[in-house]
Design an enzyme around this catalytic site. Structure first.
Site, PDB file in Angstrom:
ATOM      1  N   CYS A 127       0.867  -1.170   0.000  1.00 23.95           N
ATOM      2  CA  CYS A 127       0.000   0.000   0.000  1.00 23.95           C
ATOM      3  C   CYS A 127       0.907   1.225   0.000  1.00 23.95           C
ATOM      4  O   CYS A 127       2.034   1.163  -0.487  1.00 23.95           O
ATOM      5  CB  CYS A 127      -0.957  -0.016   1.187  1.00 23.95           C
ATOM      6  SG  CYS A 127      -0.141   0.014   2.789  1.00 23.95           S
ATOM      7  N   MET A 128       0.476   2.327   0.562  1.00 22.61           N
ATOM      8  CA  MET A 128       1.267   3.553   0.523  1.00 22.61           C
ATOM      9  C   MET A 128       2.505   3.472   1.395  1.00 22.61           C
ATOM     10  O   MET A 128       3.532   4.073   1.073  1.00 22.61           O
ATOM     11  CB  MET A 128       0.415   4.753   0.956  1.00 22.61           C
ATOM     12  CG  MET A 128      -0.640   5.158  -0.054  1.00 22.61           C
ATOM     13  SD  MET A 128      -1.513   6.643   0.453  1.00 22.61           S
ATOM     14  CE  MET A 128      -0.193   7.854   0.458  1.00 22.61           C
TER      15      MET A 128
END
Length: 503
Positions: free
Chosen positions: A28-29
């Protein structure tokens, strides 16, 4: 940088049990999410000590916090190592499907499922939200420059273009939310976007109908926002799933999408837009009332609890609230308070950096994670610095609480009195049957800077969007112009070009 990312991936692979223990990997981020075949083979303590690793989270996947930017590079290098060992992407996906399903089953609670769905709907929109928001912010700064005087001619000429670039995504945000919601609820994304598009379609303003107890209802484009779009897309996906398998294959492609779109579209027009708008309006009014009447206490509580919410992943439940506030008033009044938690986190990390001068590894972690922490990404500092140390996490929460209280105090005591004018904007407010009311925005551009009830122009049907909620067009007994305080009635400008850049 590539060598550093590869070195981190090479160090992590054996500690995670080797390539044979990796069923799936994604990112993810800020986190690399690994699905292990046997979680017992992972050396958690050793993983935490790998340079570049800011922390770990053990959930349905084993999540390694690496920070924004670095996580993409390390995950790419990690996948390369897996492929080199004979574990290609397709094999990983096939192997990890059953394992991941079993792990999700153990975490299959209604509340966690709701949070996951909310996250999966809005998280993919974050890059566009950031980009469009920053463009809108740049536009606002340039507009203030033009207003103050002294700006070159090209600055004023580029403002309309920046307005379009920064506002287009937000104007059609409901469609993107509908697409992601349909995908999340098991429907066709295009159908989710199609039914959500009803909400922002200008022709919806021509729809009029009566509701028992409410009288004549007139809809306006954008009414209901992302909340209505999610409800509409969820219903469309449910209808589509119910029809699949029941409609003969020969006509399924014709009948199923038509019925799903028709039924969910009618529900959107006659139920969801009206109900979702009241929900969104209630959220906006509730947030304003809370900050206006108990801003200090509310700010202290929200600012102090936000870091634990982030740590537990529960902050995702706030995303629809932020979206509703942005749609209602063009900004989210809670963001300033919640941002104080990040400021407290950065402050605690700086204190640790200054205190532990001999701990080179921790100081390097702080130097790498502090810039993104200032920009609002707090997980690297949470899992890499404050939470493992314990007391710095508590002081970060206390700092966030104090900062939130100060921000709340501005909402409670300063905003209603600034410049000697009322806190709310002025609009036409008329008493209607059954104690309800209607309001319409004036279209005169001279009204915006004056902020005077006397300068409000008469109601005009040419306004791009007369109201952010449904207009109850019942018999008006009296009408008068008067300023509306924010906690009494939430007067909102149109969300389309022509809205004043500031109050």
């Amino acid at each position: 940088m590539a060598d550093k990312s590869l070195a981190t991936a090479q160090a992590l692979l054996p500690l995670l049990g080797g390539a044979s223990n990796i069923a799936a990997v994604e990112n993810c981020m800020t986190r690399m999410r690994v699905t292990p075949v046997d979680p017992g083979l992972i050396d958690v303590a050793a993983v935490k000590k790998v340079p570049g690793v800011l922390g770990v989270v053990e959930d349905d996947t084993f999540q390694i916090v690496l920070g924004p930017g670095a996580v993409t590079k390390v995950t790419t290098a990690f996948r390369g190592l897996l492929e080199a060992s004979g574990h290609d992407a397709k094999a990983l996906a096939d192997k990890g499907a059953s394992i991941k399903a079993a792990q999700k089953e153990r975490n299959n609670t209604p509340f966690k499922n709701l949070l996951r769905k909310i996250a999966n709907i809005f998280v993919p929109l974050i890059p566009a939200l950031i980009g469009a928001g920053l463009v809108a912010a740049i536009r606002g700064l340039l507009n203030n420059w033009v207003t103050a005087g002294g700006a070159p001619g090209w600055v004023e000429s580029i403002l309309p273009s920046l307005t379009v670039i920064g506002g287009a995504f937000f104007a059609y945000l409901a469609i993107f939310a509908g697409i992601n919601a349909a995908k999340e609820f098991g429907g066709t994304p295009a159908l989710g976007g199609a039914v959500a598009a009803i909400i922002v379609f200008p022709g919806v303003a021509d729809v009029h109908y009566s509701l028992p107890g409410f009288g004549q209802v007139e809809l306006s484009p954008g009414q209901g926002g992302v909340i209505g779009a999610i409800l509409a897309a969820a219903l469309c996906a449910w209808i589509e799933r119910m029809l699949r398998g029941r409609i003969p294959d020969a006509i399924d492609i014709l009948v199923t999408p038509t019925i799903a779109l028709l039924v969910s579209g009618l529900a959107t027009i006659y139920v969801f837009m009206f109900v979702a708008d009241w929900i969104a309006t209630g959220i906006g009014n509730g947030a304003d009332w809370l900050l206006e009447h108990s801003g200090v206490a509310a700010g202290f509580i929200l600012g102090g609890l936000f870091l634990p919410l982030v740590m537990l992943g529960l902050h995702q439940a706030l995303i629809p609230i932020h979206m509703a506030l942005i749609e209602q008033s063009g900004y989210t009044s809670l963001l300033t308070i919640l941002a104080m938690a990040g400021a407290g986190q950065v402050g605690a990390s700086i204190a640790v950096y200054l205190k532990l001068r001999k701990n080179r590894a921790l100081r390097d972690t702080i130097k790498g994670a502090t810039p993104v922490g200032i920009l609002g990404v707090g997980e690297p500092l949470i899992y890499g610095v404050t939470l493992p140390l314990g007391r710095p996490f508590i002081t970060a929460c206390l700092g966030g609480a104090v900062g939130g209280a100060v921000a709340g105090a501005f909402n409670q005591f300063v905003v209603p009195l600034r410049s000697g004018r009322p806190a709310g904007r002025c609009c036409r407010w008329s008493t209607a049957a059954r104690g309800r009311a209607t309001r319409s925005w004036p279209t005169s551009s001279a009204w915006w800077p004056a902020m005077s009830p006397a300068s409000c122009s008469p109601t005009s049907s040419a306004s791009p969007r007369n109201s952010s909620r449904s207009t109850i067009a019942t018999t008006t007994s009296s009408a008068s112009w008067r300023p509306i305080r924010r906690w009494a009635a939430r007067a909102r400008p149109p969300r389309f070009p022509g809205r004043p850049p500031h109050c």
